[in-house]
Scaffold this motif. Structure first.
Motif, PDB file in Angstrom:
ATOM      1  N   VAL A 249      -9.242 -44.430  17.553  1.00 22.88           N
ATOM      2  CA  VAL A 249      -8.634 -44.822  18.817  1.00 22.88           C
ATOM      3  C   VAL A 249      -7.435 -43.932  19.153  1.00 22.88           C
ATOM      4  O   VAL A 249      -7.194 -43.605  20.315  1.00 22.88           O
ATOM      5  CB  VAL A 249      -8.221 -46.304  18.789  1.00 22.88           C
ATOM      6  N   THR A 250      -6.707 -43.497  18.146  1.00 18.86           N
ATOM      7  CA  THR A 250      -5.556 -42.613  18.352  1.00 18.86           C
ATOM      8  C   THR A 250      -5.973 -41.255  18.895  1.00 18.86           C
ATOM      9  O   THR A 250      -5.242 -40.616  19.644  1.00 18.86           O
ATOM     10  CB  THR A 250      -4.797 -42.433  17.027  1.00 18.86           C
ATOM     11  N   GLU A 251      -7.167 -40.773  18.508  1.00 20.54           N
ATOM     12  CA  GLU A 251      -7.676 -39.443  18.838  1.00 20.54           C
ATOM     13  C   GLU A 251      -6.807 -38.384  18.170  1.00 20.54           C
ATOM     14  O   GLU A 251      -6.668 -38.398  16.941  1.00 20.54           O
ATOM     15  CB  GLU A 251      -7.779 -39.274  20.363  1.00 20.54           C
ATOM     16  N   VAL A 252      -6.212 -37.467  18.919  1.00 18.06           N
ATOM     17  CA  VAL A 252      -5.317 -36.440  18.358  1.00 18.06           C
ATOM     18  C   VAL A 252      -3.960 -36.638  19.015  1.00 18.06           C
ATOM     19  O   VAL A 252      -3.778 -36.327  20.203  1.00 18.06           O
ATOM     20  CB  VAL A 252      -5.843 -35.017  18.619  1.00 18.06           C
ATOM     21  N   MET A 253      -3.000 -37.147  18.248  1.00 18.11           N
ATOM     22  CA  MET A 253      -1.715 -37.589  18.803  1.00 18.11           C
ATOM     23  C   MET A 253      -0.558 -36.854  18.129  1.00 18.11           C
ATOM     24  O   MET A 253      -0.404 -36.901  16.900  1.00 18.11           O
ATOM     25  CB  MET A 253      -1.557 -39.095  18.579  1.00 18.11           C
ATOM     26  N   ALA A 254       0.253 -36.178  18.925  1.00 17.17           N
ATOM     27  CA  ALA A 254       1.417 -35.483  18.389  1.00 17.17           C
ATOM     28  C   ALA A 254       2.497 -36.476  17.964  1.00 17.17           C
ATOM     29  O   ALA A 254       2.755 -37.462  18.646  1.00 17.17           O
ATOM     30  CB  ALA A 254       1.980 -34.515  19.423  1.00 17.17           C
ATOM     31  N   VAL A 255       3.126 -36.206  16.835  1.00 21.52           N
ATOM     32  CA  VAL A 255       4.327 -36.927  16.406  1.00 21.52           C
ATOM     33  C   VAL A 255       5.503 -36.008  16.682  1.00 21.52           C
ATOM     34  O   VAL A 255       5.588 -34.913  16.127  1.00 21.52           O
ATOM     35  CB  VAL A 255       4.262 -37.289  14.907  1.00 21.52           C
ATOM     36  N   THR A 256       6.396 -36.442  17.537  1.00 20.91           N
ATOM     37  CA  THR A 256       7.514 -35.589  17.936  1.00 20.91           C
ATOM     38  C   THR A 256       8.816 -35.950  17.242  1.00 20.91           C
ATOM     39  O   THR A 256       9.771 -35.164  17.285  1.00 20.91           O
ATOM     40  CB  THR A 256       7.715 -35.645  19.458  1.00 20.91           C
ATOM     41  N   ARG A 257       8.876 -37.139  16.616  1.00 19.50           N
ATOM     42  CA  ARG A 257      10.060 -37.539  15.861  1.00 19.50           C
ATOM     43  C   ARG A 257       9.623 -38.350  14.643  1.00 19.50           C
ATOM     44  O   ARG A 257       8.723 -39.188  14.738  1.00 19.50           O
ATOM     45  CB  ARG A 257      11.017 -38.378  16.718  1.00 19.50           C
ATOM     46  N   VAL A 258      10.274 -38.104  13.507  1.00 15.68           N
ATOM     47  CA  VAL A 258      10.040 -38.882  12.281  1.00 15.68           C
ATOM     48  C   VAL A 258      11.389 -39.344  11.754  1.00 15.68           C
ATOM     49  O   VAL A 258      12.289 -38.520  11.534  1.00 15.68           O
ATOM     50  CB  VAL A 258       9.304 -38.062  11.205  1.00 15.68           C
ATOM     51  N   ASP A 259      11.530 -40.640  11.569  1.00 17.06           N
ATOM     52  CA  ASP A 259      12.795 -41.222  11.105  1.00 17.06           C
ATOM     53  C   ASP A 259      13.969 -40.760  11.967  1.00 17.06           C
ATOM     54  O   ASP A 259      15.078 -40.497  11.478  1.00 17.06           O
ATOM     55  CB  ASP A 259      13.044 -40.872   9.625  1.00 17.06           C
ATOM     56  N   GLY A 260      13.712 -40.617  13.263  1.00 22.76           N
ATOM     57  CA  GLY A 260      14.764 -40.256  14.211  1.00 22.76           C
ATOM     58  C   GLY A 260      15.024 -38.772  14.350  1.00 22.76           C
ATOM     59  O   GLY A 260      15.818 -38.372  15.216  1.00 22.76           O
ATOM     60  N   GLN A 261      14.367 -37.943  13.541  1.00 19.10           N
ATOM     61  CA  GLN A 261      14.585 -36.504  13.591  1.00 19.10           C
ATOM     62  C   GLN A 261      13.440 -35.814  14.330  1.00 19.10           C
ATOM     63  O   GLN A 261      12.268 -36.140  14.120  1.00 19.10           O
ATOM     64  CB  GLN A 261      14.703 -35.929  12.168  1.00 19.10           C
ATOM     65  N   ALA A 262      13.778 -34.845  15.167  1.00 19.15           N
ATOM     66  CA  ALA A 262      12.766 -34.140  15.948  1.00 19.15           C
ATOM     67  C   ALA A 262      11.872 -33.282  15.065  1.00 19.15           C
ATOM     68  O   ALA A 262      12.324 -32.691  14.081  1.00 19.15           O
ATOM     69  CB  ALA A 262      13.433 -33.278  17.013  1.00 19.15           C
ATOM     70  N   ILE A 263      10.603 -33.229  15.424  1.00 21.30           N
ATOM     71  CA  ILE A 263       9.659 -32.301  14.802  1.00 21.30           C
ATOM     72  C   ILE A 263       9.545 -31.087  15.718  1.00 21.30           C
ATOM     73  O   ILE A 263       9.249 -31.221  16.911  1.00 21.30           O
ATOM     74  CB  ILE A 263       8.275 -32.949  14.613  1.00 21.30           C
ATOM     75  N   GLY A 264       9.783 -29.894  15.168  1.00 20.30           N
ATOM     76  CA  GLY A 264       9.780 -28.695  15.998  1.00 20.30           C
ATOM     77  C   GLY A 264      10.819 -28.820  17.085  1.00 20.30           C
ATOM     78  O   GLY A 264      11.975 -29.172  16.824  1.00 20.30           O
ATOM     79  N   ASP A 265      10.396 -28.563  18.325  1.00 26.34           N
ATOM     80  CA  ASP A 265      11.341 -28.684  19.439  1.00 26.34           C
ATOM     81  C   ASP A 265      11.288 -30.072  20.080  1.00 26.34           C
ATOM     82  O   ASP A 265      11.864 -30.286  21.153  1.00 26.34           O
ATOM     83  CB  ASP A 265      11.095 -27.583  20.477  1.00 26.34           C
ATOM     84  N   GLY A 266      10.594 -30.995  19.432  1.00 25.77           N
ATOM     85  CA  GLY A 266      10.546 -32.367  19.942  1.00 25.77           C
ATOM     86  C   GLY A 266       9.542 -32.602  21.045  1.00 25.77           C
ATOM     87  O   GLY A 266       9.558 -33.660  21.688  1.00 25.77           O
ATOM     88  N   SER A 267       8.634 -31.644  21.264  1.00 23.92           N
ATOM     89  CA  SER A 267       7.611 -31.807  22.300  1.00 23.92           C
ATOM     90  C   SER A 267       6.226 -31.566  21.700  1.00 23.92           C
ATOM     91  O   SER A 267       6.099 -31.109  20.562  1.00 23.92           O
ATOM     92  CB  SER A 267       7.857 -30.841  23.459  1.00 23.92           C
ATOM     93  N   VAL A 268       5.199 -31.859  22.480  1.00 26.63           N
ATOM     94  CA  VAL A 268       3.825 -31.626  22.020  1.00 26.63           C
ATOM     95  C   VAL A 268       3.566 -30.129  22.008  1.00 26.63           C
ATOM     96  O   VAL A 268       3.779 -29.433  23.010  1.00 26.63           O
ATOM     97  CB  VAL A 268       2.820 -32.338  22.941  1.00 26.63           C
ATOM     98  N   GLY A 269       3.095 -29.619  20.858  1.00 23.48           N
ATOM     99  CA  GLY A 269       2.946 -28.185  20.679  1.00 23.48           C
ATOM    100  C   GLY A 269       1.575 -27.643  21.038  1.00 23.48           C
ATOM    101  O   GLY A 269       0.639 -28.393  21.335  1.00 23.48           O
ATOM    102  N   PRO A 270       1.423 -26.320  20.974  1.00 27.06           N
ATOM    103  CA  PRO A 270       0.172 -25.672  21.407  1.00 27.06           C
ATOM    104  C   PRO A 270      -1.029 -25.986  20.516  1.00 27.06           C
ATOM    105  O   PRO A 270      -2.156 -26.019  21.012  1.00 27.06           O
ATOM    106  CB  PRO A 270       0.518 -24.181  21.370  1.00 27.06           C
ATOM    107  N   VAL A 271      -0.826 -26.192  19.228  1.00 25.82           N
ATOM    108  CA  VAL A 271      -1.953 -26.512  18.353  1.00 25.82           C
ATOM    109  C   VAL A 271      -2.533 -27.870  18.731  1.00 25.82           C
ATOM    110  O   VAL A 271      -3.749 -28.036  18.881  1.00 25.82           O
ATOM    111  CB  VAL A 271      -1.530 -26.486  16.873  1.00 25.82           C
ATOM    112  N   VAL A 272      -1.667 -28.848  18.899  1.00 25.56           N
ATOM    113  CA  VAL A 272      -2.134 -30.180  19.299  1.00 25.56           C
ATOM    114  C   VAL A 272      -2.806 -30.121  20.665  1.00 25.56           C
ATOM    115  O   VAL A 272      -3.874 -30.727  20.868  1.00 25.56           O
ATOM    116  CB  VAL A 272      -0.969 -31.185  19.311  1.00 25.56           C
ATOM    117  N   ARG A 273      -2.237 -29.384  21.589  1.00 22.43           N
ATOM    118  CA  ARG A 273      -2.839 -29.275  22.921  1.00 22.43           C
ATOM    119  C   ARG A 273      -4.264 -28.712  22.831  1.00 22.43           C
ATOM    120  O   ARG A 273      -5.191 -29.196  23.489  1.00 22.43           O
ATOM    121  CB  ARG A 273      -2.002 -28.368  23.817  1.00 22.43           C
TER     122      ARG A 273
END
Length: 286
Positions: A249-273
């Motif tokens: 049901v989730t399909e392919v979902m970007a995680v942009t923050r973990v435990d309050g800290q940004a992943i990468g630049d905090g946005s959905v990246g090109p690989v996920v897109r």
């Protein structure tokens, strides 16, 4: 309109689908399940889900499911319940055997076989599309599950508690950490993009080898990405370019923050897109 459920060989109204109080799934979580996504009235990746159901049954020493029969039931329930966008849930248990006893019952008791559908409401679909575009937050939690997570068992209490922690902290998912490695989510598999390569925990007894996980690995390699099946160090999350989840049901979902800290630049990246686009194309090809 009352929905129809398939229970032990019969199609019955949802409110009349009843099982005995000493059903072993109720007493011992002695059963297995699968969930299949329906797009445009058609089940997606039904065959690999059925294959995994057979494997889970074998691992729990349950009778082998009748996949051909379940496939016919699936299509009939989708039609009867007029499911365009939704899910089909399958559950097979060791059945009713009284009085309560831990050991497998003797005799010829039949398993309980349940199939039901759930439509996905338009507002839920809209929220999901927003999450796909913007990404979601996650938290980390210690691994506290049993050592056979490769079996899709209905015994999910640690997953439930982890997911509830995520909900209470305003997050979409809880990521289990075992021996310093992020291994999977409470209801999803986890991938990281590290140094341009896609990394995901190897399929073993500690994770469920998700059907969407398998599809995404194949797709990523077809798109030219390097995919390494190895542990994602918790300490490496701070240098991930991207982090994402996969599930039916989730399909392919970007995680942009973990435990309050940004992943990468905090946005959905090109690989996920790219993987989201490929997934959508597979759905459209149904």
């Amino acid at each position: 309109m009352s929905s129809t459920v398939y229970l032990n060989g019969e199609f019955v109204p949802y409110e009349k689908a009843l099982v005995p109080v000493e059903e072993r799934a109720f007493l011992f979580a002695d059963g297995i399940y699968e969930v299949v996504r329906v797009y445009g009235g058609r089940p997606f990746d039904l065959e690999p889900h059925m294959a995994r159901l057979v494997r889970s049954a074998r691992e729990l020493r349950l009778p082998e499911p009748d996949c051909e029969g379940l496939t016919r039931v699936t299509r009939e329930l989708i039609e009867r319940n007029q499911i365009q966008e939704g899910t089909v849930y399958y559950q097979i248990t060791r059945g009713f055997h009284g009085p309560r006893a831990h050991a497998f019952p003797t005799g010829n008791g039949a398993p309980t076989v349940l199939v039901l559908t759930h439509p996905l409401a338009p507002e839920k679909l809209a929220e999901h599309e927003r999450q796909l575009r913007e990404g979601v937050a996650a938290i980390t939690v210690p691994e506290q599950r049993w050592a056979r997570c490769d079996i899709k068992s209905v015994s999910l209490l640690p997953n439930v508690l982890a997911k509830q922690q995520a909900v209470e902290r305003g997050a979409y998912e809880a990521l289990f950490v075992r021996d310093g490695f992020v291994i999977e989510g409470s209801s999803s598999n986890v991938f990281a993009v590290l140094d341009g390569e896609i990394v995901t925990y190897p399929a073993c007894n500690y994770i469920l080898n998700g059907i969407t996980r398998q599809r995404v690995i194949r797709t990523a390699r077809e798109l030219g990405y390097t995919v390494r099946e190895e542990g994602i160090p918790l300490a490496a999350l701070s240098r991930c370019q991207e982090l994402f989840l996969t599930a039916t049901v989730t399909e392919v979902m970007a995680v942009t923050r973990v435990d309050g800290q940004a992943i990468g630049d905090g946005s959905v990246g090109p690989v996920v897109r790219a993987l989201q686009q490929a997934f959508r194309e597979a759905v459209q090809a149904l």
